[in-house]
Design an enzyme around this catalytic site. Structure first.
Site, PDB file in Angstrom:
ATOM      1  N   ARG A  72      31.730  43.299  26.348  1.00 31.74           N
ATOM      2  CA  ARG A  72      30.452  42.578  26.274  1.00 31.74           C
ATOM      3  C   ARG A  72      30.499  41.445  25.253  1.00 31.74           C
ATOM      4  O   ARG A  72      29.941  40.365  25.481  1.00 31.74           O
ATOM      5  CB  ARG A  72      29.346  43.570  25.916  1.00 31.74           C
ATOM      6  CG  ARG A  72      27.967  42.960  25.805  1.00 31.74           C
ATOM      7  CD  ARG A  72      26.935  44.047  25.646  1.00 31.74           C
ATOM      8  NE  ARG A  72      25.596  43.501  25.489  1.00 31.74           N
ATOM      9  CZ  ARG A  72      24.486  44.194  25.709  1.00 31.74           C
ATOM     10  NH1 ARG A  72      24.561  45.444  26.110  1.00 31.74           N
ATOM     11  NH2 ARG A  72      23.303  43.646  25.536  1.00 31.74           N
ATOM     12  N   GLU A 263      30.845  51.657  49.351  1.00 30.34           N
ATOM     13  CA  GLU A 263      31.394  51.042  50.564  1.00 30.34           C
ATOM     14  C   GLU A 263      32.067  52.169  51.329  1.00 30.34           C
ATOM     15  O   GLU A 263      33.164  52.593  50.992  1.00 30.34           O
ATOM     16  CB  GLU A 263      32.382  49.937  50.171  1.00 30.34           C
ATOM     17  CG  GLU A 263      32.413  48.784  51.158  1.00 30.34           C
ATOM     18  CD  GLU A 263      33.273  49.077  52.358  1.00 30.34           C
ATOM     19  OE1 GLU A 263      32.678  49.438  53.402  1.00 30.34           O
ATOM     20  OE2 GLU A 263      34.486  48.973  52.272  1.00 30.34           O
ATOM     21  N   CYS A 297      38.057  49.922  57.014  1.00 34.12           N
ATOM     22  CA  CYS A 297      36.661  50.259  57.292  1.00 34.12           C
ATOM     23  C   CYS A 297      36.046  49.282  58.280  1.00 34.12           C
ATOM     24  O   CYS A 297      35.083  49.614  58.970  1.00 34.12           O
ATOM     25  CB  CYS A 297      35.855  50.303  56.001  1.00 34.12           C
ATOM     26  SG  CYS A 297      35.936  48.781  55.047  1.00 34.12           S
TER      27      CYS A 297
END
Length: 501
Positions: A72, A263, A297
């Site tokens: 960060r 996914e 997929c």
């Protein structure tokens, strides 16, 4: 296989290379050694070391207490520079990465090279992710409750993201999930598929060599059940998972309340209208069935052709599938390599048998050629029986599709939407009115017009509906899942609220 970037990290034991985990600061692991077999011939090509329970605990502690702040606090320009440098490192070592993908994932050389190039492109396009990081200014002028106030809305990184990657794109998926997690300021713990974990290890080494904060990334070689401890840990704020629907549902159940990119299962329908370019449709559909042995997929699993063109279309698709050469992916003349395991072939053969028992007819392929090798297959299915077939109800991760003759577009849409998945669809034709109707009514995440579904590097967002997942991946779109909104409200009412100097 060559060690490449991991020379000095890999140890040999009995002539077999042993790959360690990366524990947010050091390579190591004292857990079990897991054999990694090549799907080409089922020979052991490596071993990976899993971390012990204590090492997992320490690693998550480092990521949470230090790593998330390292990521960060690194300026965005520096994060971007790290990712670009990693792209250069991977590109310089393209041949070694491709060699490992061929041996570990069973990909033909051209597909392996394509995956390496996709990983390089994804890293270099990370700057496009930054365009989605903006916030909002909200004036308080419009309600009595908020008069003399104003608000700012900003996005912040969540902290630690777990990236759980599948076997079918072991390099690209790891790079993709790390890229969008890190560019938004998160630390990442990667859990690769234990079937082919080697490309992810090489990717992590490239990132470390490029200057990735060493305490902001981990690679844990854990079998599926043991990986649940990562998902369930409260220090992990988000999970990015690619894999089967069944495992994805388990991940959410174990993980509880946190953010997810899922996914999941797919297998896509392809609708062919009566005015379609049949050569184009046959080419794209055949490739959509056999590319990487159907282990995608976004592979085409259901062909729905209108009656006037059905016969010619399936004849052309069957002809193309029958002409393919199946074999060792190290042979440059081979079109289709192995499935990832013998059990994957078992599942495909059982699904074909189920289809035939329920009125289906094999139009091309249908034979097993070895423990992990199978012919690309097209099965004709009656429209009134197809819904009972395993090929329709489940995603069979193999080069097999069913073909159905439909009377019109509405019947095609009804059959396409009847499956439990909603990842993508393809529509081939020229009639804009019909195509627009299909676009409106198909319950999927993406529609490809006159093309096969292909997610590529995620230049266009991808992800599904129904049992195909939640949220989206793709450049700039995963920001929703790995960042959180923070609202800041300023009150200007009353004396002495603000000090002016």
């Amino acid at each position: 296989m060559r060690a490449g970037l991991l020379e000095g990290v890999i140890k040999e034991k009995g002539g077999v290379p042993v790959y360690p985990s990366y524990l947010a600061g050091e390579w190591g692991g004292s857990g079990q050694e897991i054999e990694v077999k090549s799907p080409i011939d089922l020979a052991t090509i490596a071993k990976v070391i899993s971390p012990s329970r204590e090492e997992v605990e320490r690693t998550l502690d480092v990521l949470f207490k230090r790593g998330r702040w390292s990521a960060r606090d690194m300026p965005g320009t520096e994060r971007l520079a790290v990712l670009r440098k990693a792209a250069d490192i991977i590109e310089r070592n393209l041949d070694v990465f491709a060699e490992v993908l061929v041996m570990n994932a069973g990909k033909p050389k051209s597909a392996a090279v394509g995956e390496v190039k996709a990983a390089v492109d994804r890293l270099r396009l990370a700057e496009l992710d930054l365009k989605k990081i903006g916030g909002d200014y909200i004036p308080g002028d419009w309600t009595y409750d908020t008069l003399e106030t104003e608000g700012l809305v900003r996005r912040e990184p969540l902290g630690v993201v777990a990236a759980i990657t599948p076997f079918n794109y072991p390099l690209f998926d790891a790079v993709n999930k790390i890229t969008y997690s890190f560019i938004y300021g998160n630390a990442v713990v990667v859990k690769p598929s234990i079937s082919d974990p080697l490309p992810a290890a090489m990717a992590v080494k490239a990132l470390l060599d490029a200057g990735f904060p060493p305490d902001a990334i981990a690679l844990l070689n854990l079998p599926g059940k043991e990986a649940e401890k990562i998902v369930a840990d409260d220090r992990v704020a988000a999970v990015s998972f690619t894999g089967s629907t069944e495992v994805g549902e388990r991940v959410v159940k174990v993980g509880g309340v946190k953010q997810y990119v899922m996914e999941l299962g797919g297998g896509d329908p392809a609708i062919v209208l009566e005015d379609a370019d049949l050569d184009l449709a046959a080419d794209k559909i055949a490739r959509g069935i056999y590319s990487y042995a159907g282990q995608r997929c976004d592979a085409i699993k259901l062909v729905l052709a209108e009656r006037p063109v059905y016969g010619k279309l399936v004849e052309e698709v069957a002809k193309r599938l029958s002409s393919l050469r199946v074999g060792d992916p190290r042979d440059p003349t081979v079109d289709v390599g192995p499935l990832i395991s013998p059990s994957a072939v078992d599942e495909m053969m059982a699904a074909i048998e189920d289809a035939v028992e329920k009125g289906g007819r094999v139009l091309a392929g249908g034979r097993r050629l070895g423990p992990t090798y199978v012919q690309p297959t097209l099965v004709e299915a009656p429209a009134d029986r197809v819904k009972d077939m395993v090929l329709y109800k489940r995603e069979v991760f193999a080069p097999v599709a069913s073909a159905v003759e439909v009377k019109d577009l509405d019947q095609a849409i009804e059959l396409a939407n009847g499956r439990p998945y909603g990842l993508d669809a393809a529509v081939f034709g020229r009639d804009v009115v019909k195509i627009r109707r299909a676009v409106r009514l198909l319950e999927v995440g993406a529609i490809y017009i006159n093309d096969m579904p292909r997610h590529g590097i995620g230049y266009y967002p991808f992800g599904g509906r129904k049992k195909s997942g939640v949220f989206r991946e793709g450049i700039g779109y995963a920001v929703e899942a790995v960042t959180a909104y923070k609202t800041i409200v300023f009150n200007y009412k009353g004396k002495g609220v603000w000090k002016y100097e």
